[in-house]
Design an enzyme around this catalytic site. Structure first.
Site, PDB file in Angstrom:
ATOM      1  N   HIS A 141      57.908 -57.947 -52.833  1.00  0.00           N
ATOM      2  CA  HIS A 141      58.387 -59.082 -53.641  1.00  0.00           C
ATOM      3  C   HIS A 141      59.678 -59.573 -52.978  1.00  0.00           C
ATOM      4  O   HIS A 141      60.746 -59.013 -53.203  1.00  0.00           O
ATOM      5  CB  HIS A 141      58.629 -58.599 -55.079  1.00  0.00           C
ATOM      6  N   CYS A 153      60.289 -66.598 -55.579  1.00  0.00           N
ATOM      7  CA  CYS A 153      60.051 -65.455 -54.690  1.00  0.00           C
ATOM      8  C   CYS A 153      58.570 -65.463 -54.294  1.00  0.00           C
ATOM      9  O   CYS A 153      57.758 -66.143 -54.908  1.00  0.00           O
ATOM     10  CB  CYS A 153      60.353 -64.151 -55.407  1.00  0.00           C
ATOM     11  N   THR A 170      53.520 -57.137 -59.737  1.00  0.00           N
ATOM     12  CA  THR A 170      54.883 -57.638 -59.853  1.00  0.00           C
ATOM     13  C   THR A 170      54.856 -58.740 -60.907  1.00  0.00           C
ATOM     14  O   THR A 170      53.924 -59.536 -60.978  1.00  0.00           O
ATOM     15  CB  THR A 170      55.482 -58.067 -58.484  1.00  0.00           C
TER      16      THR A 170
END
Lengths: 161, 206
Positions: A46, A29, A23
Protein backbone atom coordinates in the site's frame (compact mmCIF):
# COMPACT_ATOMS: atom_id res chain seq x y z
CA UNK A 1 -8.89 -22.24 7.65
CA UNK A 2 -7.53 -19.24 5.78
CA UNK A 3 -6.89 -15.91 7.41
CA UNK A 4 -7.03 -12.49 5.87
CA UNK A 5 -4.01 -10.35 6.69
CA UNK A 6 -4.34 -6.56 6.88
CA UNK A 7 -1.92 -4.28 5.07
CA UNK A 8 -1.82 -0.77 6.55
CA UNK A 9 -0.96 2.52 4.88
CA UNK A 10 2.72 2.55 3.84
CA UNK A 11 2.92 -1.15 4.62
CA UNK A 12 3.52 -4.42 2.74
CA UNK A 13 2.85 -8.08 3.50
CA UNK A 14 3.41 -11.47 1.87
CA UNK A 15 1.26 -14.54 2.53
CA UNK A 16 1.04 -18.10 1.22
CA UNK A 17 -1.90 -20.33 0.36
CA UNK A 18 -4.60 -20.37 1.75
CA UNK A 19 -4.31 -16.89 3.26
CA UNK A 20 -5.46 -13.63 1.72
CA UNK A 21 -4.47 -9.96 1.95
CA UNK A 22 -6.54 -6.83 2.35
CA UNK A 23 -6.06 -3.09 2.58
CA UNK A 24 -8.92 -0.81 3.64
CA UNK A 25 -9.94 2.57 2.26
CA UNK A 26 -7.39 3.21 -0.49
CA UNK A 27 -7.68 6.79 -1.75
CA UNK A 28 -4.86 8.39 -3.71
CA UNK A 29 -2.54 5.63 -2.53
CA UNK A 30 -2.07 2.57 -4.75
CA UNK A 31 -2.49 -1.05 -3.75
CA UNK A 32 0.01 -3.24 -5.61
CA UNK A 33 -0.73 -6.97 -5.69
CA UNK A 34 1.82 -9.53 -6.94
CA UNK A 35 1.06 -13.22 -7.46
CA UNK A 36 2.92 -16.35 -8.45
CA UNK A 37 0.27 -18.89 -9.47
CA UNK A 38 2.65 -21.87 -9.24
CA UNK A 39 3.66 -21.41 -5.60
CA UNK A 40 0.66 -19.23 -4.71
CA UNK A 41 2.98 -16.85 -2.88
CA UNK A 42 1.00 -13.60 -2.72
CA UNK A 43 2.11 -10.07 -1.91
CA UNK A 44 0.50 -6.69 -1.40
CA UNK A 45 1.92 -3.20 -0.86
CA UNK A 46 0.00 0.00 0.00
CA UNK A 47 2.19 2.82 -1.32
CA UNK A 48 1.71 6.56 -0.80
CA UNK A 49 4.27 8.22 -3.05
CA UNK A 50 5.76 7.48 -6.49
CA UNK A 51 9.48 7.58 -5.69
CA UNK A 52 11.86 7.41 -2.76
CA UNK A 53 14.52 9.26 -4.73
CA UNK A 54 13.31 12.84 -4.27
CA UNK A 55 12.77 12.36 -0.55
CA UNK A 56 15.38 12.40 2.14
CA UNK A 57 13.33 10.74 4.85
CA UNK A 58 12.84 7.47 3.01
CA UNK A 59 13.67 4.66 5.41
CA UNK A 60 10.12 3.22 5.26
CA UNK A 61 10.47 1.24 2.02
CA UNK A 62 6.75 0.40 1.91
CA UNK A 63 5.84 4.06 1.47
CA UNK A 64 7.24 4.45 -2.06
CA UNK A 65 6.35 2.63 -5.30
CA UNK A 66 9.97 1.95 -6.28
CA UNK A 67 11.30 0.60 -2.98
CA UNK A 68 8.05 -1.21 -2.05
CA UNK A 69 7.98 -3.25 -5.27
CA UNK A 70 11.66 -4.22 -4.88
CA UNK A 71 11.08 -5.28 -1.27
CA UNK A 72 7.91 -7.21 -2.13
CA UNK A 73 9.72 -9.18 -4.86
CA UNK A 74 12.58 -9.98 -2.52
CA UNK A 75 10.33 -11.32 0.23
CA UNK A 76 8.24 -13.33 -2.23
CA UNK A 77 11.34 -14.88 -3.79
CA UNK A 78 12.68 -15.78 -0.36
CA UNK A 79 9.46 -17.81 0.05
CA UNK A 80 10.11 -19.73 -3.15
CA UNK A 81 8.24 -17.60 -5.69
CA UNK A 82 9.82 -16.77 -9.07
CA UNK A 83 9.76 -13.27 -10.49
CA UNK A 84 9.43 -14.55 -14.05
CA UNK A 85 6.05 -16.03 -13.09
CA UNK A 86 4.72 -12.93 -11.34
CA UNK A 87 1.57 -11.15 -12.44
CA UNK A 88 0.40 -7.84 -10.98
CA UNK A 89 -2.97 -6.29 -10.21
CA UNK A 90 -3.23 -2.68 -9.10
CA UNK A 91 -5.98 -0.49 -7.64
CA UNK A 92 -6.40 2.96 -6.09
CA UNK A 93 -4.78 6.16 -7.30
CA UNK A 94 -8.00 8.16 -6.99
CA UNK A 95 -8.29 11.92 -6.82
CA UNK A 96 -10.57 12.46 -3.84
CA UNK A 97 -11.13 16.19 -4.35
CA UNK A 98 -11.54 17.78 -7.78
CA UNK A 99 -10.87 21.40 -8.71
CA UNK A 100 -11.24 23.14 -12.04
CA UNK A 101 -7.67 24.44 -11.96
CA UNK A 102 -5.39 21.49 -11.38
CA UNK A 103 -1.86 21.45 -10.12
CA UNK A 104 0.54 18.58 -9.63
CA UNK A 105 0.00 18.12 -5.92
CA UNK A 106 -3.70 17.38 -6.59
CA UNK A 107 -2.85 14.68 -9.11
CA UNK A 108 -0.80 12.56 -6.75
CA UNK A 109 -3.10 9.54 -7.25
CA UNK A 110 -2.53 9.59 -10.99
CA UNK A 111 1.22 10.04 -10.54
CA UNK A 112 1.31 7.11 -8.09
CA UNK A 113 -0.48 4.84 -10.57
CA UNK A 114 1.77 5.93 -13.45
CA UNK A 115 4.91 5.28 -11.39
CA UNK A 116 3.69 1.80 -10.43
CA UNK A 117 2.91 0.92 -14.06
CA UNK A 118 6.33 2.15 -15.23
CA UNK A 119 8.23 0.20 -12.56
CA UNK A 120 6.32 -3.02 -13.24
CA UNK A 121 6.94 -2.63 -16.96
CA UNK A 122 10.64 -2.18 -16.37
CA UNK A 123 10.66 -5.37 -14.29
CA UNK A 124 8.71 -7.27 -17.01
CA UNK A 125 5.86 -8.04 -14.60
CA UNK A 126 2.60 -8.02 -16.61
CA UNK A 127 -0.32 -6.05 -15.18
CA UNK A 128 -3.34 -8.35 -15.48
CA UNK A 129 -5.82 -5.91 -13.95
CA UNK A 130 -5.78 -2.17 -13.38
CA UNK A 131 -8.57 -0.40 -11.49
CA UNK A 132 -7.12 3.04 -10.84
CA UNK A 133 -8.33 6.63 -11.01
CA UNK A 134 -11.78 8.06 -10.34
CA UNK A 135 -12.74 10.09 -7.29
CA UNK A 136 -13.67 7.37 -4.83
CA UNK A 137 -12.12 5.12 -2.20
CA UNK A 138 -11.55 1.39 -2.55
CA UNK A 139 -11.09 -1.54 -0.19
CA UNK A 140 -9.29 -4.46 -1.81
CA UNK A 141 -8.93 -8.18 -1.01
CA UNK A 142 -6.40 -10.37 -2.80
CA UNK A 143 -6.70 -14.17 -2.62
CA UNK A 144 -3.76 -16.56 -2.78
CA UNK A 145 -6.11 -19.35 -3.84
CA UNK A 146 -6.99 -17.81 -7.21
CA UNK A 147 -5.01 -14.59 -7.58
CA UNK A 148 -8.36 -12.80 -7.77
CA UNK A 149 -8.68 -9.23 -6.59
CA UNK A 150 -11.95 -8.10 -5.00
CA UNK A 151 -12.64 -4.36 -5.03
CA UNK A 152 -15.27 -2.78 -2.76
CA UNK A 153 -16.38 0.84 -2.95
CA UNK A 154 -18.79 3.05 -1.03
CA UNK A 155 -21.83 3.36 -3.28
CA UNK A 156 -20.23 2.00 -6.46
CA UNK A 157 -20.58 -1.66 -5.63
CA UNK A 158 -18.22 -4.63 -5.53
CA UNK A 159 -16.29 -6.17 -8.40
CA UNK A 160 -13.71 -8.85 -9.00
CA UNK A 161 -10.79 -8.42 -11.36
CA UNK B 1 13.82 20.77 -0.03
CA UNK B 2 11.81 22.14 2.89
CA UNK B 3 11.88 21.16 6.50
CA UNK B 4 11.60 17.69 7.91
CA UNK B 5 9.65 16.53 10.92
CA UNK B 6 12.39 15.21 13.14
CA UNK B 7 12.18 15.08 16.90
CA UNK B 8 13.65 18.51 17.58
CA UNK B 9 11.70 20.32 14.89
CA UNK B 10 8.54 18.44 15.82
CA UNK B 11 8.35 20.00 19.27
CA UNK B 12 8.70 23.52 17.93
CA UNK B 13 6.34 23.00 15.00
CA UNK B 14 3.72 21.32 17.17
CA UNK B 15 3.88 24.11 19.76
CA UNK B 16 3.35 26.73 17.08
CA UNK B 17 0.62 24.79 15.30
CA UNK B 18 -1.13 24.02 18.59
CA UNK B 19 -1.31 27.74 19.26
CA UNK B 20 -2.56 28.41 15.74
CA UNK B 21 -5.01 25.54 16.29
CA UNK B 22 -6.31 27.10 19.52
CA UNK B 23 -6.81 30.54 18.08
CA UNK B 24 -8.19 29.28 14.78
CA UNK B 25 -10.65 26.95 16.44
CA UNK B 26 -11.78 29.71 18.83
CA UNK B 27 -12.46 31.92 15.85
CA UNK B 28 -14.29 29.11 14.08
CA UNK B 29 -16.46 28.47 17.15
CA UNK B 30 -17.34 32.17 17.35
CA UNK B 31 -18.32 32.18 13.67
CA UNK B 32 -20.42 29.08 14.20
CA UNK B 33 -22.16 30.62 17.23
CA UNK B 34 -22.93 33.79 15.26
CA UNK B 35 -24.20 31.81 12.30
CA UNK B 36 -26.66 29.71 14.32
CA UNK B 37 -27.27 32.39 16.95
CA UNK B 38 -26.73 29.88 19.77
CA UNK B 39 -24.13 29.50 22.46
CA UNK B 40 -21.30 27.22 21.43
CA UNK B 41 -18.83 25.67 23.84
CA UNK B 42 -15.52 24.47 22.55
CA UNK B 43 -13.19 21.93 24.10
CA UNK B 44 -9.50 22.76 24.04
CA UNK B 45 -8.34 21.57 20.64
CA UNK B 46 -6.09 18.56 20.58
CA UNK B 47 -3.10 18.98 18.29
CA UNK B 48 -0.96 15.94 17.78
CA UNK B 49 1.17 13.93 15.42
CA UNK B 50 -0.31 10.50 14.85
CA UNK B 51 0.76 7.46 12.83
CA UNK B 52 -0.78 7.05 9.37
CA UNK B 53 -2.81 4.07 10.52
CA UNK B 54 -4.16 5.78 13.63
CA UNK B 55 -5.73 8.67 11.74
CA UNK B 56 -8.63 6.70 10.18
CA UNK B 57 -9.14 4.95 13.54
CA UNK B 58 -9.90 8.35 15.12
CA UNK B 59 -12.75 8.63 12.62
CA UNK B 60 -14.25 5.21 13.21
CA UNK B 61 -11.95 3.04 11.07
CA UNK B 62 -10.69 3.20 7.47
CA UNK B 63 -14.00 2.04 5.94
CA UNK B 64 -16.25 4.31 8.02
CA UNK B 65 -18.00 6.84 5.78
CA UNK B 66 -16.99 10.40 6.60
CA UNK B 67 -17.34 13.82 5.06
CA UNK B 68 -14.29 15.82 3.98
CA UNK B 69 -14.46 19.46 2.95
CA UNK B 70 -11.29 20.53 1.21
CA UNK B 71 -9.92 23.99 0.34
CA UNK B 72 -6.78 25.12 -1.37
CA UNK B 73 -4.72 27.88 0.27
CA UNK B 74 -3.44 30.66 -1.94
CA UNK B 75 -1.34 33.75 -1.28
CA UNK B 76 1.84 34.11 0.78
CA UNK B 77 1.61 30.46 1.71
CA UNK B 78 0.18 27.68 -0.43
CA UNK B 79 -1.23 24.33 0.55
CA UNK B 80 -4.61 23.19 1.71
CA UNK B 81 -6.94 22.90 4.67
CA UNK B 82 -9.38 20.05 5.15
CA UNK B 83 -12.25 19.78 7.62
CA UNK B 84 -13.43 16.22 8.32
CA UNK B 85 -16.54 15.07 10.18
CA UNK B 86 -18.18 11.71 10.72
CA UNK B 87 -21.75 11.37 9.44
CA UNK B 88 -23.40 11.94 12.81
CA UNK B 89 -21.45 15.13 13.45
CA UNK B 90 -22.15 16.32 9.92
CA UNK B 91 -25.90 15.86 10.37
CA UNK B 92 -25.78 17.46 13.85
CA UNK B 93 -23.96 20.44 12.42
CA UNK B 94 -26.53 20.99 9.68
CA UNK B 95 -29.35 20.50 12.20
CA UNK B 96 -27.94 23.24 14.38
CA UNK B 97 -28.14 25.60 11.46
CA UNK B 98 -31.49 24.44 10.15
CA UNK B 99 -33.44 22.10 12.43
CA UNK B 100 -35.40 19.49 10.46
CA UNK B 101 -37.39 16.38 11.22
CA UNK B 102 -35.85 13.20 9.80
CA UNK B 103 -32.37 14.54 9.21
CA UNK B 104 -30.53 12.57 6.56
CA UNK B 105 -27.50 12.82 4.33
CA UNK B 106 -29.14 14.39 1.29
CA UNK B 107 -28.32 17.08 -1.28
CA UNK B 108 -29.44 19.80 1.08
CA UNK B 109 -27.11 18.53 3.81
CA UNK B 110 -24.23 18.44 1.34
CA UNK B 111 -24.62 22.02 0.15
CA UNK B 112 -25.15 23.23 3.74
CA UNK B 113 -21.96 21.42 4.79
CA UNK B 114 -19.98 23.08 2.02
CA UNK B 115 -21.18 26.44 3.24
CA UNK B 116 -20.51 25.71 6.93
CA UNK B 117 -17.12 24.27 6.03
CA UNK B 118 -16.39 27.42 4.11
CA UNK B 119 -17.22 29.64 7.10
CA UNK B 120 -15.31 27.51 9.61
CA UNK B 121 -12.20 27.06 7.48
CA UNK B 122 -12.37 30.70 6.40
CA UNK B 123 -12.37 31.94 9.98
CA UNK B 124 -9.61 29.50 10.81
CA UNK B 125 -7.44 30.84 8.02
CA UNK B 126 -8.40 34.45 8.82
CA UNK B 127 -7.02 34.03 12.32
CA UNK B 128 -3.87 32.42 10.95
CA UNK B 129 -3.53 35.31 8.54
CA UNK B 130 -4.01 37.86 11.35
CA UNK B 131 -1.51 36.12 13.57
CA UNK B 132 1.20 35.91 10.93
CA UNK B 133 0.50 39.05 8.89
CA UNK B 134 0.49 36.81 5.82
CA UNK B 135 -2.05 37.14 3.04
CA UNK B 136 -3.83 33.80 2.80
CA UNK B 137 -7.03 33.04 0.94
CA UNK B 138 -9.06 29.86 0.64
CA UNK B 139 -10.52 28.46 -2.58
CA UNK B 140 -14.09 27.34 -3.14
CA UNK B 141 -14.85 24.11 -1.26
CA UNK B 142 -14.62 20.60 -2.69
CA UNK B 143 -16.59 17.99 -0.76
CA UNK B 144 -16.25 14.22 -0.68
CA UNK B 145 -18.22 11.63 1.25
CA UNK B 146 -16.31 8.38 1.24
CA UNK B 147 -14.27 5.92 3.31
CA UNK B 148 -12.22 7.61 6.04
CA UNK B 149 -9.04 5.92 4.80
CA UNK B 150 -9.50 7.32 1.30
CA UNK B 151 -10.31 10.87 2.44
CA UNK B 152 -7.44 10.88 4.92
CA UNK B 153 -5.00 9.63 2.30
CA UNK B 154 -4.94 13.24 1.09
CA UNK B 155 -3.27 14.74 4.21
CA UNK B 156 -1.37 11.49 4.88
CA UNK B 157 0.35 11.62 1.48
CA UNK B 158 1.28 15.24 1.99
CA UNK B 159 2.79 14.62 5.42
CA UNK B 160 4.29 11.40 4.07
CA UNK B 161 6.84 13.48 2.21
CA UNK B 162 8.31 14.52 5.56
CA UNK B 163 7.47 11.85 8.10
CA UNK B 164 5.41 8.80 8.97
CA UNK B 165 2.98 10.92 10.95
CA UNK B 166 0.09 13.24 10.23
CA UNK B 167 -0.48 16.47 12.11
CA UNK B 168 -4.10 16.59 13.23
CA UNK B 169 -6.11 19.30 14.99
CA UNK B 170 -9.18 17.90 16.70
CA UNK B 171 -11.96 20.28 17.68
CA UNK B 172 -15.12 19.50 19.55
CA UNK B 173 -17.92 22.05 19.43
CA UNK B 174 -20.93 21.64 21.70
CA UNK B 175 -24.18 23.49 21.28
CA UNK B 176 -25.08 24.23 24.89
CA UNK B 177 -28.90 24.24 24.88
CA UNK B 178 -29.53 20.96 23.08
CA UNK B 179 -26.13 19.50 23.97
CA UNK B 180 -25.58 18.51 20.35
CA UNK B 181 -21.94 17.75 19.85
CA UNK B 182 -19.95 18.17 16.67
CA UNK B 183 -16.57 16.49 16.51
CA UNK B 184 -14.53 17.98 13.71
CA UNK B 185 -10.97 17.51 12.57
CA UNK B 186 -8.94 20.16 10.82
CA UNK B 187 -5.90 19.25 8.78
CA UNK B 188 -3.76 22.27 8.01
CA UNK B 189 -1.54 21.21 5.15
CA UNK B 190 0.99 23.85 4.07
CA UNK B 191 3.10 22.97 1.03
CA UNK B 192 6.62 21.98 1.99
CA UNK B 193 8.24 25.31 1.21
CA UNK B 194 5.47 27.22 2.99
CA UNK B 195 6.41 25.88 6.44
CA UNK B 196 9.43 28.11 6.59
CA UNK B 197 7.36 31.14 5.55
CA UNK B 198 4.70 30.29 8.10
CA UNK B 199 7.07 29.69 11.00
CA UNK B 200 9.37 32.53 9.97
CA UNK B 201 6.47 35.00 10.08
CA UNK B 202 6.02 34.01 13.73
CA UNK B 203 9.69 34.55 14.49
CA UNK B 204 10.49 30.85 14.64
CA UNK B 205 13.64 29.68 12.88
CA UNK B 206 14.54 26.05 12.52
Amino acid sequence: MSTIVKVGMADLKVVEYPDALTTLGLGSCVGICLYDSTTRVTGMAHIMLPSSKAIRKNENVAKFADTAITELIQIMESKGAKKTRFIAKIAGGAQMFAFSSQNDSMKIGERNAEAVRAILKELNIPIKADDTGGNFGRTIEFYSESGKLLIKTAGKGIKEI
Amino acid sequence: MGIEFDRMNNDIIIDVLREIGNIGAGNAATSLAKMIDKKIDMKVPVVKLVDFDEVPEMLGGPENIVCGIFFKLEGDITGSIMFVLDQKSAINLVDLLMPRDNAEFDEFTISALKEIGNILSGSYIASLSGLTNLQIKISVPALAIDMAGAILSVPAIHFGQMSDNVLIIQNEFIEVLEAKSVDGYFFLIPDLDSYEVLLGSLGVTL
